[in-house]
Write a protein that holds these residues in place. Structure first.
Motif, mmCIF file in Angstrom:
data_model
loop_
_atom_site.group_PDB
_atom_site.id
_atom_site.type_symbol
_atom_site.label_atom_id
_atom_site.label_comp_id
_atom_site.label_asym_id
_atom_site.label_seq_id
_atom_site.Cartn_x
_atom_site.Cartn_y
_atom_site.Cartn_z
ATOM 1 N N ASP A 1 -8.638 11.537 -7.751
ATOM 2 C CA ASP A 1 -8.608 12.764 -6.962
ATOM 3 C C ASP A 1 -7.699 12.599 -5.746
ATOM 4 O O ASP A 1 -7.051 13.548 -5.320
ATOM 5 C CB ASP A 1 -10.023 13.126 -6.484
ATOM 6 N N VAL A 2 -7.675 11.382 -5.207
ATOM 7 C CA VAL A 2 -6.870 11.081 -4.024
ATOM 8 C C VAL A 2 -6.082 9.802 -4.279
ATOM 9 O O VAL A 2 -6.609 8.849 -4.855
ATOM 10 C CB VAL A 2 -7.755 10.905 -2.768
ATOM 11 N N CYS A 3 -4.829 9.777 -3.857
ATOM 12 C CA CYS A 3 -3.975 8.598 -3.990
ATOM 13 C C CYS A 3 -3.626 8.069 -2.603
ATOM 14 O O CYS A 3 -3.112 8.822 -1.763
ATOM 15 C CB CYS A 3 -2.688 8.941 -4.733
ATOM 16 N N CYS A 4 -3.914 6.814 -2.374
ATOM 17 C CA CYS A 4 -3.515 6.153 -1.137
ATOM 18 C C CYS A 4 -2.196 5.424 -1.411
ATOM 19 O O CYS A 4 -2.170 4.425 -2.139
ATOM 20 C CB CYS A 4 -4.575 5.164 -0.685
ATOM 21 N N VAL A 5 -1.124 5.944 -0.851
ATOM 22 C CA VAL A 5 0.204 5.366 -1.065
ATOM 23 C C VAL A 5 0.465 4.358 0.047
ATOM 24 O O VAL A 5 0.541 4.734 1.227
ATOM 25 C CB VAL A 5 1.285 6.456 -1.076
ATOM 26 N N VAL A 6 0.602 3.104 -0.331
ATOM 27 C CA VAL A 6 0.719 2.026 0.655
ATOM 28 C C VAL A 6 2.184 1.650 0.850
ATOM 29 O O VAL A 6 2.915 1.439 -0.118
ATOM 30 C CB VAL A 6 -0.076 0.784 0.204
ATOM 31 N N VAL A 7 2.606 1.584 2.122
ATOM 32 C CA VAL A 7 3.948 1.111 2.450
ATOM 33 C C VAL A 7 3.819 -0.085 3.389
ATOM 34 O O VAL A 7 2.804 -0.271 4.055
ATOM 35 C CB VAL A 7 4.817 2.215 3.099
ATOM 36 N N ASN A 8 4.873 -0.878 3.431
ATOM 37 C CA ASN A 8 4.882 -2.122 4.195
ATOM 38 C C ASN A 8 5.485 -1.875 5.574
ATOM 39 O O ASN A 8 6.660 -1.506 5.688
ATOM 40 C CB ASN A 8 5.695 -3.164 3.425
ATOM 41 N N ALA A 9 4.690 -2.092 6.623
ATOM 42 C CA ALA A 9 5.162 -1.840 7.987
ATOM 43 C C ALA A 9 6.341 -2.721 8.360
ATOM 44 O O ALA A 9 7.194 -2.335 9.161
ATOM 45 C CB ALA A 9 4.022 -2.059 8.987
ATOM 46 N N GLU A 10 6.419 -3.921 7.772
ATOM 47 C CA GLU A 10 7.517 -4.830 8.074
ATOM 48 C C GLU A 10 8.836 -4.343 7.492
ATOM 49 O O GLU A 10 9.893 -4.523 8.074
ATOM 50 C CB GLU A 10 7.211 -6.220 7.531
ATOM 51 N N GLU A 11 8.777 -3.719 6.304
ATOM 52 C CA GLU A 11 9.987 -3.305 5.604
ATOM 53 C C GLU A 11 10.413 -1.881 5.924
ATOM 54 O O GLU A 11 11.565 -1.507 5.719
ATOM 55 C CB GLU A 11 9.774 -3.420 4.091
ATOM 56 N N GLY A 12 9.484 -1.072 6.374
ATOM 57 C CA GLY A 12 9.803 0.334 6.592
ATOM 58 C C GLY A 12 9.716 1.122 5.291
ATOM 59 O O GLY A 12 9.302 0.608 4.252
ATOM 60 N N ILE A 13 10.125 2.373 5.333
ATOM 61 C CA ILE A 13 10.057 3.255 4.164
ATOM 62 C C ILE A 13 11.349 3.120 3.370
ATOM 63 O O ILE A 13 12.439 3.256 3.916
ATOM 64 C CB ILE A 13 9.867 4.721 4.598
ATOM 65 N N ILE A 14 11.216 2.852 2.073
ATOM 66 C CA ILE A 14 12.396 2.802 1.221
ATOM 67 C C ILE A 14 12.303 3.922 0.177
ATOM 68 O O ILE A 14 11.279 4.587 0.046
ATOM 69 C CB ILE A 14 12.577 1.428 0.551
ATOM 70 N N GLU A 15 13.364 4.111 -0.577
ATOM 71 C CA GLU A 15 13.449 5.249 -1.499
ATOM 72 C C GLU A 15 12.331 5.243 -2.535
ATOM 73 O O GLU A 15 11.793 6.290 -2.885
ATOM 74 C CB GLU A 15 14.813 5.237 -2.204
ATOM 75 N N HIS A 16 11.962 4.060 -3.012
ATOM 76 C CA HIS A 16 10.934 3.993 -4.051
ATOM 77 C C HIS A 16 9.567 4.423 -3.525
ATOM 78 O O HIS A 16 8.736 4.940 -4.271
ATOM 79 C CB HIS A 16 10.871 2.586 -4.638
ATOM 80 N N ASP A 17 9.316 4.210 -2.231
ATOM 81 C CA ASP A 17 8.080 4.716 -1.630
ATOM 82 C C ASP A 17 8.010 6.240 -1.753
ATOM 83 O O ASP A 17 6.956 6.805 -2.035
ATOM 84 C CB ASP A 17 8.005 4.327 -0.149
ATOM 85 N N LYS A 18 9.144 6.898 -1.564
ATOM 86 C CA LYS A 18 9.194 8.360 -1.688
ATOM 87 C C LYS A 18 8.894 8.787 -3.117
ATOM 88 O O LYS A 18 8.207 9.787 -3.351
ATOM 89 C CB LYS A 18 10.574 8.885 -1.281
ATOM 90 N N HIS A 19 9.436 8.039 -4.072
ATOM 91 C CA HIS A 19 9.201 8.377 -5.476
ATOM 92 C C HIS A 19 7.720 8.278 -5.822
ATOM 93 O O HIS A 19 7.164 9.155 -6.478
ATOM 94 C CB HIS A 19 10.012 7.462 -6.386
ATOM 95 N N ILE A 20 7.085 7.191 -5.361
ATOM 96 C CA ILE A 20 5.669 6.991 -5.654
ATOM 97 C C ILE A 20 4.838 8.105 -5.028
ATOM 98 O O ILE A 20 3.941 8.660 -5.661
ATOM 99 C CB ILE A 20 5.208 5.607 -5.164
ATOM 100 N N LEU A 21 5.138 8.453 -3.785
ATOM 101 C CA LEU A 21 4.465 9.578 -3.136
ATOM 102 C C LEU A 21 4.698 10.858 -3.925
ATOM 103 O O LEU A 21 3.782 11.669 -4.129
ATOM 104 C CB LEU A 21 4.983 9.737 -1.708
ATOM 105 N N GLY A 22 5.924 11.042 -4.402
ATOM 106 C CA GLY A 22 6.255 12.229 -5.185
ATOM 107 C C GLY A 22 5.438 12.340 -6.458
ATOM 108 O O GLY A 22 5.011 13.433 -6.841
ATOM 109 N N TYR A 23 5.180 11.207 -7.127
ATOM 110 C CA TYR A 23 4.379 11.239 -8.348
ATOM 111 C C TYR A 23 2.975 11.781 -8.056
ATOM 112 O O TYR A 23 2.429 12.572 -8.824
ATOM 113 C CB TYR A 23 4.248 9.835 -8.957
ATOM 114 N N ALA A 24 2.392 11.325 -6.942
ATOM 115 C CA ALA A 24 1.037 11.754 -6.593
ATOM 116 C C ALA A 24 1.004 13.242 -6.237
ATOM 117 O O ALA A 24 0.115 13.979 -6.664
ATOM 118 C CB ALA A 24 0.520 10.909 -5.431
#
Length: 434
Positions: A255-278
């Motif tokens: 029902d809910v997706c927790c999309v985890v990103v790495n604070a050390e690396e910042g946001i990269i393009e694949h993070d956006k894709h994963i968020l987009g899937y949800a």
């Protein structure tokens, strides 16, 4: 839930079959560049039996060469699925790529149904015996274009699935998803070890993910952990873009997706894709910035992160962001309230009278622009769906709705009703349209 995967070389009609099975065309809630991709997963219900479906379409190859992408596609599909639909072309017959896939599937030892597509006349139906050369006992012919053979295919897929009687279906489910090495496993361990949670193990719905039933503030929840991303050879080490297959199943079951990103690396393009899937799947979403303990001057950094997120995800300002450290168990207490908020808003029911008052006021403040001498008129609006909330507008002509005005109406709905953490769908219907 049983997972079924479509596998085959390019141009055999996998995506057409996928759309026929899920009974819809590819639907995208967000269409901004960089946030969504083609939908490749779905849920199919047939005769009160449900299964998860993955399409490994979109792979291209040079003619005559079975390239690395197709090999990865077949291996991962075989790894993640309970049943494989091996799609072949009934018009052109078998070639070396089909035999290559056959060899990989035989080694995998999974149940396989050979789906011979493009069989739309008697002569081609006679030719399907050629495909028994592949060595699989179940051969079913279909025509994706002409909608033939799908009941037989669905009967074969669902023959061993029990009818929907899942007692946990009413319990809120959430998953932890993200790129490898962002701390998913540490996060779920920290969350389930929090003082206010009571944990008990239940049987997982998939071979690789672990479903955990736990109690938080006297209510039950199910956490789906997709963190068991073990390295199984170079395909898992080198081809990150295919690592989402395991997450696809979890997204569909949650029902809910927790999309985890790495604070050390910042946001990269694949993070956006994963968020987009949800978001595309209509799920509630929480964005989790993990490894916050590694950040210097966190109070100053949080402002910069909020600006960065607003810039990178400018069309999704409604997503709740939490900053935490799973390893150090700092700020873990902020996650469950955000998950609960996203869950409740994803299934929020808004009274029709209040909704119409908001839209009437919005139109009076900012009338729709005219187009070729005609102006959009909104007669009535109602909420017609949940998970995510779906609002249907009865209008004089749906062709008159402009993207910018649709965005304006969405913003007005969000300003008046708390829909933090969930996408919403706006649908426009011309009056008297069914």
């Amino acid at each position: 839930m049983k997972c079924v995967c479509l596998i085959g070389k390019p141009n055999v009609g996998k995506s057409t079959i996928f759309n026929k099975l899920i009974k819809e065309k590819k639907s995208i809630i967000l269409d901004e560049a960089g946030i969504t991709r083609d939908r490749i997963y779905g849920k199919v219900t047939y005769k009160n039996k449900t299964f998860s479906l993955i399409d490994t379409g979109g792979i291209t190859s040079d003619i005559g060469e079975f390239n690395t992408d197709i090999k990865i596609q077949a291996e991962l599909g075989a790894s993640e699925s309970d049943l494989i639909l091996f799609v072949v072309d009934g018009k052109t017959g078998l070639d070396h790529s089909d035999y290559y896939i056959r060899d990989m599937l035989l080694k995998a030892g999974k149940e396989v149904i050979v789906v011979v597509n493009k069989v739309d006349n008697a002569k081609r139906k006679e030719n399907i015996y050629e495909f028994y050369e592949l060595g699989f006992p179940t051969i079913i012919s279909v025509s994706g274009e002409h909608n033939l053979g799908f009941n037989e295919l669905l009967d074969a897929i669902t023959k061993d699935i029990k009818e929907n009687t899942d007692i946990t279906s009413s319990i809120p489910k959430f998953c932890i998803i993200g790129r490898p090495n962002v701390g998913k496993s540490s996060l779920i361990n920290a969350l389930l070890n929090e003082e206010r949670t009571i944990v008990s193990n239940i049987a997982g719905t998939t071979r690789d993910s672990i479903d955990t039933l736990f109690t938080y503030d006297k209510k039950e929840y199910i956490a789906i952990d997709t963190a068991g991303m073990r390295k199984k050879g170079k395909i898992y080490e080198n081809i990150e873009k295919y690592s989402y297959l395991r997450s696809m199943r979890a997204i569909e079951e949650s029902d809910v997706c927790c999309v985890v990103v790495n604070a050390e690396e910042g946001i990269i393009e694949h993070d956006k894709h994963i968020l987009g899937y949800a978001l595309e799947a209509g799920k509630g979403v929480v964005l989790v910035v993990n490894k916050w303990d590694k950040i210097n001057n966190p109070n100053e950094a949080i402002k910069k992160w909020q600006q960065k997120i607003a810039s990178e995800f400018q069309f999704t300002p409604y997503i709740k962001v939490v900053f935490l450290s799973a390893l150090k168990k700092k700020r873990i207490h902020t996650l469950m309230p955000a998950i609960i908020e996203a869950y409740e808003n994803n299934s929020k029911n808004i009274p029709t009278s209040l909704l119409n008052n908001v839209i009437t006021e919005a139109v009076s403040l900012n009338a729709p622009p005219s187009f070729k001498g005609k102006r959009l008129k909104i007669y009535f609006v109602s909420e017609t769906g949940l998970k995510p909330p779906k609002f249907t507008f009865q209008v004089n002509d749906k062709k008159l709705i402009h993207f910018s005005y649709e965005r304006y109406l969405e913003n007005k709905i969000r300003e008046n009703f708390d829909l933090t953490g969930t996408p919403i769908i706006l649908q426009f219907k011309t009056k008297n349209e069914h």
